[in-house]
Design a protein around this motif. Structure first.
Motif, PDB file in Angstrom:
ATOM      1  N   THR A  24       1.569  -3.961   0.168  1.00 25.34           N
ATOM      2  CA  THR A  24       1.269  -5.099  -0.702  1.00 25.34           C
ATOM      3  C   THR A  24      -0.074  -5.722  -0.321  1.00 25.34           C
TER       4      THR A  24
ATOM      5  N   ILE B 264       6.035  -1.605  -4.620  1.00 27.06           N
ATOM      6  CA  ILE B 264       4.800  -0.936  -4.237  1.00 27.06           C
ATOM      7  C   ILE B 264       5.094   0.323  -3.425  1.00 27.06           C
TER       8      ILE B 264
ATOM      9  N   GLN C 123       1.491  -4.959  -7.586  1.00 23.27           N
ATOM     10  CA  GLN C 123       2.715  -4.990  -8.399  1.00 23.27           C
ATOM     11  C   GLN C 123       2.739  -6.187  -9.337  1.00 23.27           C
TER      12      GLN C 123
ATOM     13  N   PHE D  36      -4.676   2.325  -6.047  1.00 20.55           N
ATOM     14  CA  PHE D  36      -4.076   1.205  -6.747  1.00 20.55           C
ATOM     15  C   PHE D  36      -5.122   0.626  -7.707  1.00 20.55           C
TER      16      PHE D  36
END
Length: 440
Positions: free
Chosen positions: A32, A110, A39, A437
């Motif tokens: 995270t 995640i 997310q 990401f």
């Protein structure tokens, strides 16, 4: 045999109280921070997620429609874990287990994104016009040299083969049909096993086609009924929510069907049930979704965030329905699988017959989903005879455990799932710099 399960229970408690708890939370916090809360950004952009996934699948011949795979994924996640196992978590860990479940889900989003990203990135084409991917393949990529690159993929495949025989949900369905219709147990076992073998060994395409038809109808009906029960007892909600937050950090004394809990027990139950129900770090989802027609790993991975959110909402509907009706305080002697039926029966007549359908739809789609994954893992271990060997193994396991206690059966699933979490997180951490990401 009881002594063996006593030992396994102790091991399971130790693992999920310390090891599993730490792995899920710490790995979730790490990723995270690394992705800067990606997310959150995905959850705020559902339309963009769907649109870009659709675009990336156009013109691709190999693989399965990514949206059908989404429902195949949901079929494997939303099942009796959301209707039975989460209730068992409340009875053991207290209402605070619900909060810990949501904490695990938030960080698990995640983790799941990372699993599916790597599953799609390192997949290989197969002879059926699809793809093979999942933890076995990205573990090989994580350790290209040395014995770990040979050992860890094999261990992941073996544990997924064991986990792929979803004996817990099989037993709950058999128990429910037998009790409601008072039919011979062996007849129910044989019919359910036959349907499972036929469908589960038909591959991902057959699974996706079935789940894309059954799951939307089932989900809408079940959520509607739970919402009705919650609204009928809405005056109870403020006190229930306060109790959930309070008992998450203080535990709860024995009361009614509760066995009494501590903060550690609430966390253990909430996190372990979230991992089991939502397939966090297990490898099912990365194996299934690596079959996607999309050629963009990040786009297929983003949709998994919504899948896990839906799974958590489904579990929450079950838990709140049971809590607002006061069953855990006043209905001792019920099996975990009977609580939600009793809660819905406070509003809906003849609900026991609906519950047979609900349990069947929820449980059977999960069972066949995991059989599909188990079959793919068996072929990874033995390309020529793996499918046949797994057919025999699955049949023996389903027949053997059809007469077992629900708690014993769940214990086997919990321990094998715990081993898979360790293996998957090792792969994710080793390949952390390969995971992208963002919106590409």
């Amino acid at each position: 045999m009881n002594a063996l399960f006593d030992v396994l229970t102790v091991l399971d408690d130790i693992y999920w109280s310390y090891v599993g708890f730490s792995i899920v939370i710490l790995a979730g916090i790490f990723f995270t921070i690394k992705c800067k809360g990606f997310q959150f950004k995905v959850l705020m952009a559902p339309v963009r997620t769907m649109k870009e996934l659709y675009e990336s699948a156009q013109g691709q011949e190999h693989g399965t429609n990514p949206f059908k795979l989404y429902f195949a994924s949901i079929g494997g996640m939303i099942g009796l874990g959301n209707m039975v196992a989460v209730v068992a978590a409340q009875l053991i860990g207290g209402p605070g287990a619900l909060l810990w479940m949501w904490i695990a889900v938030f960080f698990g989003m995640i983790i799941k994104y990372s699993e599916i990203y790597l599953g799609v990135r390192y997949r290989v084409k197969n002879e059926s016009g699809g793809f093979d991917g999942g933890p076995m393949y990205y573990l090989k990529a994580a350790f290209p040299k040395g014995y770990l690159g040979k050992l860890l993929p094999v261990l992941a495949a073996v544990f997924l083969c064991i986990y792929g025989v979803e004996i817990y949900q099989f037993v709950v369905i058999v128990d429910t049909i037998t009790e409601v219709f008072e039919v011979e147990r062996l007849v129910v076992v044989i019919v359910l096993l036959s349907a499972t073998i036929y469908t589960g060994f038909g591959g991902v395409n057959r699974l996706a086609n079935i789940c894309s038809v059954l799951m939307p109808v089932f989900m809408v009906m079940y959520i509607f009924m739970c919402m009705w029960v919650i609204i009928e007892n809405a005056w109870q909600l403020p006190g229930i929510i306060f109790l959930v937050f309070k008992s998450a950090f203080t535990g709860m004394a024995p009361l009614g069907a509760f066995v009494g809990s501590t903060m550690l027990l609430a966390a253990q139950q909430g996190i372990s049930r979230a991992v089991y129900s939502g397939d966090i770090g297990i490898g099912y989802d990365s194996t299934i979704q690596s079959e996607t027609r999309s050629n963009r790993p990040e786009r297929q991975a983003r949709i998994a965030v919504f899948g896990l959110l839906g799974d958590a909402l489904f579990s929450t509907m079950t838990i709140l329905s049971v809590l607002v009706t006061g069953l855990v305080w006043n209905a001792e002697g019920l099996k975990a699988s009977q609580y939600i039926a009793t809660a819905l029966a406070t509003v809906f007549p003849y609900v026991k017959f609906f519950m047979v359908l609900f349990f069947f739809f929820a449980g059977w789609t999960t069972i066949i989903g995991y059989v599909v994954v188990g079959t793919k893992c068996a072929r990874f271990l033995a390309p020529k005879y793996g499918k046949t060997i797994y057919l025999v193994f699955a049949t023996i396991m389903f027949l053997t455990f059809s007469y077992a206690d629900q708690s014993h059966v769940y214990l086997i699933m919990s321990l094998s799932g715990g081993a898979l979490v360790v293996l998957n997180v090792i792969g994710l951490l080793k390949l952390r710099n390969q995971i992208k990401f963002g919106w590409h």
